[in-house]
Design a protein around this motif. Structure first.
Motif, PDB file in Angstrom:
ATOM      1  N   SER A 158      -2.985  11.074  -6.579  1.00 59.41           N
ATOM      2  CA  SER A 158      -4.363  10.618  -6.537  1.00 59.41           C
ATOM      3  C   SER A 158      -4.713  10.165  -5.134  1.00 59.41           C
ATOM      4  O   SER A 158      -5.860  10.131  -4.763  1.00 59.41           O
ATOM      5  CB  SER A 158      -4.569   9.475  -7.511  1.00 59.41           C
ATOM      6  OG  SER A 158      -4.143   8.272  -6.916  1.00 59.41           O
ATOM      7  N   ILE A 159      -3.709   9.779  -4.395  1.00 56.20           N
ATOM      8  CA  ILE A 159      -4.008   9.368  -3.034  1.00 56.20           C
ATOM      9  C   ILE A 159      -3.414  10.429  -2.129  1.00 56.20           C
ATOM     10  O   ILE A 159      -2.239  10.747  -2.230  1.00 56.20           O
ATOM     11  CB  ILE A 159      -3.386   7.992  -2.738  1.00 56.20           C
ATOM     12  CG1 ILE A 159      -3.780   7.009  -3.840  1.00 56.20           C
ATOM     13  CG2 ILE A 159      -3.857   7.488  -1.411  1.00 56.20           C
ATOM     14  CD1 ILE A 159      -3.160   5.652  -3.675  1.00 56.20           C
ATOM     15  N   ARG A 188      -8.432  10.215  10.074  1.00 56.56           N
ATOM     16  CA  ARG A 188      -9.007  10.921   8.934  1.00 56.56           C
ATOM     17  C   ARG A 188      -8.164  10.716   7.668  1.00 56.56           C
ATOM     18  O   ARG A 188      -8.677  10.563   6.583  1.00 56.56           O
ATOM     19  CB  ARG A 188      -9.053  12.409   9.289  1.00 56.56           C
ATOM     20  CG  ARG A 188      -9.839  13.186   8.296  1.00 56.56           C
ATOM     21  CD  ARG A 188      -9.480  14.644   8.308  1.00 56.56           C
ATOM     22  NE  ARG A 188     -10.222  15.310   7.274  1.00 56.56           N
ATOM     23  CZ  ARG A 188      -9.894  15.276   5.987  1.00 56.56           C
ATOM     24  NH1 ARG A 188      -8.816  14.630   5.610  1.00 56.56           N
ATOM     25  NH2 ARG A 188     -10.634  15.887   5.082  1.00 56.56           N
ATOM     26  N   LEU A 219      -6.388   8.225   6.849  1.00 51.89           N
ATOM     27  CA  LEU A 219      -6.528   6.896   6.259  1.00 51.89           C
ATOM     28  C   LEU A 219      -7.919   6.682   5.673  1.00 51.89           C
ATOM     29  O   LEU A 219      -8.088   5.985   4.691  1.00 51.89           O
ATOM     30  CB  LEU A 219      -6.256   5.820   7.314  1.00 51.89           C
ATOM     31  CG  LEU A 219      -4.800   5.681   7.779  1.00 51.89           C
ATOM     32  CD1 LEU A 219      -4.656   4.458   8.652  1.00 51.89           C
ATOM     33  CD2 LEU A 219      -3.858   5.577   6.598  1.00 51.89           C
ATOM     34  N   LEU A 220      -8.909   7.300   6.306  1.00 50.48           N
ATOM     35  CA  LEU A 220     -10.278   7.047   5.833  1.00 50.48           C
ATOM     36  C   LEU A 220     -10.664   7.892   4.633  1.00 50.48           C
ATOM     37  O   LEU A 220     -11.558   7.534   3.877  1.00 50.48           O
ATOM     38  CB  LEU A 220     -11.283   7.324   6.960  1.00 50.48           C
ATOM     39  CG  LEU A 220     -11.445   6.224   8.007  1.00 50.48           C
ATOM     40  CD1 LEU A 220     -12.620   6.544   8.905  1.00 50.48           C
ATOM     41  CD2 LEU A 220     -11.669   4.871   7.343  1.00 50.48           C
ATOM     42  N   ASP A 221      -9.975   9.023   4.465  1.00 51.96           N
ATOM     43  CA  ASP A 221     -10.377   9.931   3.398  1.00 51.96           C
ATOM     44  C   ASP A 221      -9.877   9.452   2.043  1.00 51.96           C
ATOM     45  O   ASP A 221      -8.743   9.708   1.646  1.00 51.96           O
ATOM     46  CB  ASP A 221      -9.840  11.340   3.693  1.00 51.96           C
ATOM     47  CG  ASP A 221     -10.319  12.343   2.655  1.00 51.96           C
ATOM     48  OD1 ASP A 221      -9.867  13.493   2.724  1.00 51.96           O
ATOM     49  OD2 ASP A 221     -11.141  11.973   1.786  1.00 51.96           O
ATOM     50  N   ILE A 222     -10.722   8.741   1.328  1.00 52.76           N
ATOM     51  CA  ILE A 222     -10.322   8.211   0.019  1.00 52.76           C
ATOM     52  C   ILE A 222     -10.845   9.100  -1.109  1.00 52.76           C
ATOM     53  O   ILE A 222     -10.881   8.696  -2.264  1.00 52.76           O
ATOM     54  CB  ILE A 222     -10.849   6.778  -0.168  1.00 52.76           C
ATOM     55  CG1 ILE A 222     -12.343   6.713   0.164  1.00 52.76           C
ATOM     56  CG2 ILE A 222     -10.078   5.805   0.689  1.00 52.76           C
ATOM     57  CD1 ILE A 222     -12.958   5.359  -0.132  1.00 52.76           C
ATOM     58  N   SER A 223     -11.238  10.323  -0.753  1.00 53.67           N
ATOM     59  CA  SER A 223     -11.875  11.168  -1.773  1.00 53.67           C
ATOM     60  C   SER A 223     -10.989  11.462  -2.988  1.00 53.67           C
ATOM     61  O   SER A 223     -11.488  11.485  -4.103  1.00 53.67           O
ATOM     62  CB  SER A 223     -12.398  12.463  -1.160  1.00 53.67           C
ATOM     63  OG  SER A 223     -11.362  13.183  -0.545  1.00 53.67           O
ATOM     64  N   PHE A 259       1.711   6.159  -1.690  1.00 60.60           N
ATOM     65  CA  PHE A 259       0.834   6.276  -0.522  1.00 60.60           C
ATOM     66  C   PHE A 259       1.363   5.427   0.618  1.00 60.60           C
ATOM     67  O   PHE A 259       1.405   5.862   1.773  1.00 60.60           O
ATOM     68  CB  PHE A 259      -0.595   5.861  -0.876  1.00 60.60           C
ATOM     69  CG  PHE A 259      -1.581   6.066   0.223  1.00 60.60           C
ATOM     70  CD1 PHE A 259      -2.212   4.990   0.830  1.00 60.60           C
ATOM     71  CD2 PHE A 259      -1.882   7.344   0.683  1.00 60.60           C
ATOM     72  CE1 PHE A 259      -3.128   5.176   1.848  1.00 60.60           C
ATOM     73  CE2 PHE A 259      -2.797   7.537   1.711  1.00 60.60           C
ATOM     74  CZ  PHE A 259      -3.428   6.448   2.296  1.00 60.60           C
ATOM     75  N   ALA A 265      -8.757   9.531  -4.537  1.00 61.59           N
ATOM     76  CA  ALA A 265      -8.786   8.362  -5.437  1.00 61.59           C
ATOM     77  C   ALA A 265     -10.168   8.229  -6.070  1.00 61.59           C
ATOM     78  O   ALA A 265     -10.294   7.915  -7.257  1.00 61.59           O
ATOM     79  CB  ALA A 265      -8.427   7.101  -4.668  1.00 61.59           C
ATOM     80  N   LEU A 266     -11.220   8.475  -5.281  1.00 63.68           N
ATOM     81  CA  LEU A 266     -12.583   8.361  -5.815  1.00 63.68           C
ATOM     82  C   LEU A 266     -12.839   9.421  -6.873  1.00 63.68           C
ATOM     83  O   LEU A 266     -13.478   9.161  -7.887  1.00 63.68           O
ATOM     84  CB  LEU A 266     -13.606   8.504  -4.687  1.00 63.68           C
ATOM     85  CG  LEU A 266     -13.678   7.365  -3.680  1.00 63.68           C
ATOM     86  CD1 LEU A 266     -14.732   7.666  -2.624  1.00 63.68           C
ATOM     87  CD2 LEU A 266     -13.996   6.047  -4.376  1.00 63.68           C
ATOM     88  N   THR A 267     -12.327  10.630  -6.601  1.00 63.69           N
ATOM     89  CA  THR A 267     -12.531  11.715  -7.565  1.00 63.69           C
ATOM     90  C   THR A 267     -11.881  11.371  -8.896  1.00 63.69           C
ATOM     91  O   THR A 267     -12.458  11.600  -9.962  1.00 63.69           O
ATOM     92  CB  THR A 267     -11.936  13.027  -7.034  1.00 63.69           C
ATOM     93  OG1 THR A 267     -12.394  13.227  -5.707  1.00 63.69           O
ATOM     94  CG2 THR A 267     -12.354  14.202  -7.892  1.00 63.69           C
ATOM     95  N   GLU A 268     -10.689  10.816  -8.817  1.00 60.56           N
ATOM     96  CA  GLU A 268     -10.016  10.444 -10.055  1.00 60.56           C
ATOM     97  C   GLU A 268     -10.781   9.378 -10.801  1.00 60.56           C
ATOM     98  O   GLU A 268     -10.903   9.424 -12.030  1.00 60.56           O
ATOM     99  CB  GLU A 268      -8.612   9.923  -9.744  1.00 60.56           C
ATOM    100  CG  GLU A 268      -7.564  10.770 -10.393  1.00 60.56           C
ATOM    101  CD  GLU A 268      -6.192  10.174 -10.305  1.00 60.56           C
ATOM    102  OE1 GLU A 268      -5.270  10.949 -10.064  1.00 60.56           O
ATOM    103  OE2 GLU A 268      -6.059   8.947 -10.470  1.00 60.56           O
ATOM    104  N   ALA A 269     -11.297   8.401 -10.064  1.00 62.14           N
ATOM    105  CA  ALA A 269     -12.048   7.316 -10.708  1.00 62.14           C
ATOM    106  C   ALA A 269     -13.304   7.871 -11.362  1.00 62.14           C
ATOM    107  O   ALA A 269     -13.633   7.552 -12.507  1.00 62.14           O
ATOM    108  CB  ALA A 269     -12.404   6.250  -9.690  1.00 62.14           C
TER     109      ALA A 269
END
Lengths: 175, 376
Positions: B31-32, B42, B44-48, B363, B50-54
């Motif tokens: 997920s991460i 990039r 570290l900043l790309d949390i997409s 992660f 984890a966000l997609t899973e949420a």
């Protein structure tokens, strides 16, 4: 006949569709409404933090608390707008805007070093020390041409995240 | 009857022991995002991810699907069918229901007039008393089943009374117990309910042998495990029936089986129950209705049609853990249920932080690895 009392009218659907900039089709909005009603167990018209956390898959997500501050108390229209960044029809710009909003917790349009540190903390938990987190973040910031004191704005995020393919899509199940 | 709408509490670490590795079941792909090679801003900043899973969990999640009552498609939508449906309603509520209520009342009268004397007068003669009480419990369950016009097809050899044997079944409603009980007087392990159900539990069910537990008490587990073990070892005791899901599920999915029934050192005999939704949806959504309302709903429907399969007894294989034993697919395959890796008790409590910590840990490790690579 089996109809729920809280039915969406065609007018409602179009209003929601407009509000989310056509990110979702009408069928998807109907599905999302069913889901919203399912989550909103006490029928208050909005889904509370507790109700979101009752979804185990959401509760185990490291960013759940951050997202809750953005989700708490949203009505259905705002709920769909929130999810619009995850639609396949959303542009990369919209997705990056969403990510920016997650970082920018005070909503002033600027992401500070501490904001980024906080998110990194959520993602890594107790498995890295605060010191190491600062170290890593400072290092990669400097390599990218920023400093610890830099305040990142939306255009910076676009520059950093926009180049490689950003995959952030969720499929809305439609019966 | 069991709804506890108060604040959810974080589950105790004891509930953890029941769980196999959920990561084995969730869609693969961390997920991460794990950065490879040199660490960039990039990464570290790309949390997409984890966000997609949420967001995915917000839109649809496998746990909530297990407890969704899926009403059948309304078929009475046009001018010809609607009057037909109305006639059906009249017939069901004004003819069937009173008849069924009468049958049930007669059943209770017969039962009580036999049970009470037997229970008190045969106090000395335990063996005979137990036999008669068993038969009487089977009788009242048959009356219950008749009161819903239950059409139950039993497949497979009937359970026999042997020591060191427990029965496990999937759970859709408390009527599962009644349907199985009309064939064989099982002893059962149940959550103590309030109201008239609780009264029945403490009087009649005591006679077939029952074990009570309290979901909200963490310490309770050890006591219950001990009682289960004692019961299953005793040769005279009625065969024990356990619902390892621990909660009612909607008969289309099955949640994780708790390992408690599988670590007693006994043979485990699986029973699969599948209800035919055309006649009535037998899922008891305890959050939405009380058991009384549920029974009334059944009594005003056309019929309760289900299949019960008594499946082949299973034993723990050498080298298999009780959790793996519990995870064997037998019941869900037979009853056509989709398996879901969540603990049924998550209906009442939050998942333990352990799952989130696992993601954080992987992660964190890759970030540290990236840091080391740079320092070299």
């Amino acid at each position: 006949m089996g109809n729920t009392s809280s039915m969406l009218t065609q007018y409602d659907i179009e209003e929601v569709q407009q509000h989310c900039n056509n990110a979702f089709s009408q069928q998807e909005i109907v599905s999302l409404y069913e889901r919203f009603c399912q989550l909103d167990r006490n029928g208050g018209g909005f889904v509370s933090g507790e109700e979101f956390l009752s979804v185990p898959e959401f509760a185990v997500n490291p960013l759940s608390q951050r997202l809750l501050t953005m989700l708490d108390g949203l009505n259905f229209k705002e709920f769909v707008a929130f999810l619009s960044a995850f639609s396949p029809r959303a542009t990369v710009q919209q997705k990056i805007e969403f990510i920016f909003k997650v970082y920018d917790s005070d909503g002033n349009g600027k992401v500070t070093f501490n904001d980024m540190l906080d998110v990194l903390h959520d993602l890594t938990g107790q498995f890295i020390s605060e010191q190491q987190r600062e170290q890593v973040l400072t290092k990669v910031l400097e390599e990218a041409g920023y400093t610890k004191e830099s305040l990142l704005v939306m255009s910076d995020f676009v520059k950093i995240l926009g180049s490689s393919g950003l995959k952030m899509e969720v499929e809305v199940p439609v019966d | 009857m069991n709804s506890s709408e108060g604040k959810l509490k974080s589950s105790s670490s004891e509930l953890d022991l029941d769980r196999p590795n959920i990561e084995d079941y969730l869609p693969s792909g961390s997920s991460i995002q794990e950065p490879h090679g040199k660490l960039r801003l990039r990464d570290l900043l790309d949390i997409s991810p984890a966000l997609t899973e949420a967001a995915g969990a917000i839109v649809d999640d496998s746990f909530t699907r297990c407890f969704k009552s899926n009403p059948p498609e309304p078929w009475n939508w046009n001018v010809y069918l609607f009057p037909l449906w109305c006639c059906g309603v009249v017939f069901r509520y004004l003819i069937l229901f009173p008849m069924r209520a009468l049958v049930l009342t007669i059943g209770w009268i017969i039962f009580l007039s036999c049970f009470i004397p037997v229970h008190f007068l045969l106090k000395g003669n335990d063996n005979l008393r137990k036999k008669m009480e068993r038969a009487l419990v089977e009788l009242i369950c048959s009356f219950f089943v008749a009161s819903w016009t239950g059409v139950v097809k039993y497949h497979g050899p009937r359970p026999s009374m042997r020591p060191k044997q427990v029965f496990v079944a999937n759970h859709t409603s408390m009527i599962d117990f009644i349907i199985l009980e009309q064939m064989t007087a099982f002893a059962v392990i149940m959550q103590k309910h309030p109201g008239w159900v609780g009264l029945l539990q403490s009087t009649i069910l005591e006679s077939v042998g029952c074990i009570w537990f309290n979901r909200s008490e963490a310490k309770d587990r050890e006591i219950v495990t001990r009682k289960l073990r004692e019961h299953s070892q005793g040769a005279d005791n009625n065969p024990l029936l356990i619902f390892p899901e621990g909660t009612c599920v909607n008969n289309q999915y099955s949640v994780m089986f708790k390992k408690g029934a599988f670590e007693l050192g006994c043979t485990v005999c699986p029973i699969a129950i599948k209800y035919n939704k055309i006649f009535v949806d037998a899922f008891w959504n305890s959050r939405k209705q009380s058991f009384t309302m549920h029974l009334l709903q059944l009594m005003t429907s056309w019929a309760v049609v289900c299949d019960v399969w008594y499946l082949e007894p299973q034993n723990l294989r050498p080298g298999e853990t009780p959790i793996e034993f519990a995870e064997r697919d037998i019941i869900s395959v037979r009853a056509g249920l989709k398996k879901v890796p969540w603990d049924g008790y998550l209906k009442y409590s939050r998942p333990s932080p352990k799952h989130r910590e696992r993601k954080q840990q992987s992660f964190a490790e890759s970030v540290l690895r990236g840091l080391e690579l740079e320092e070299k």
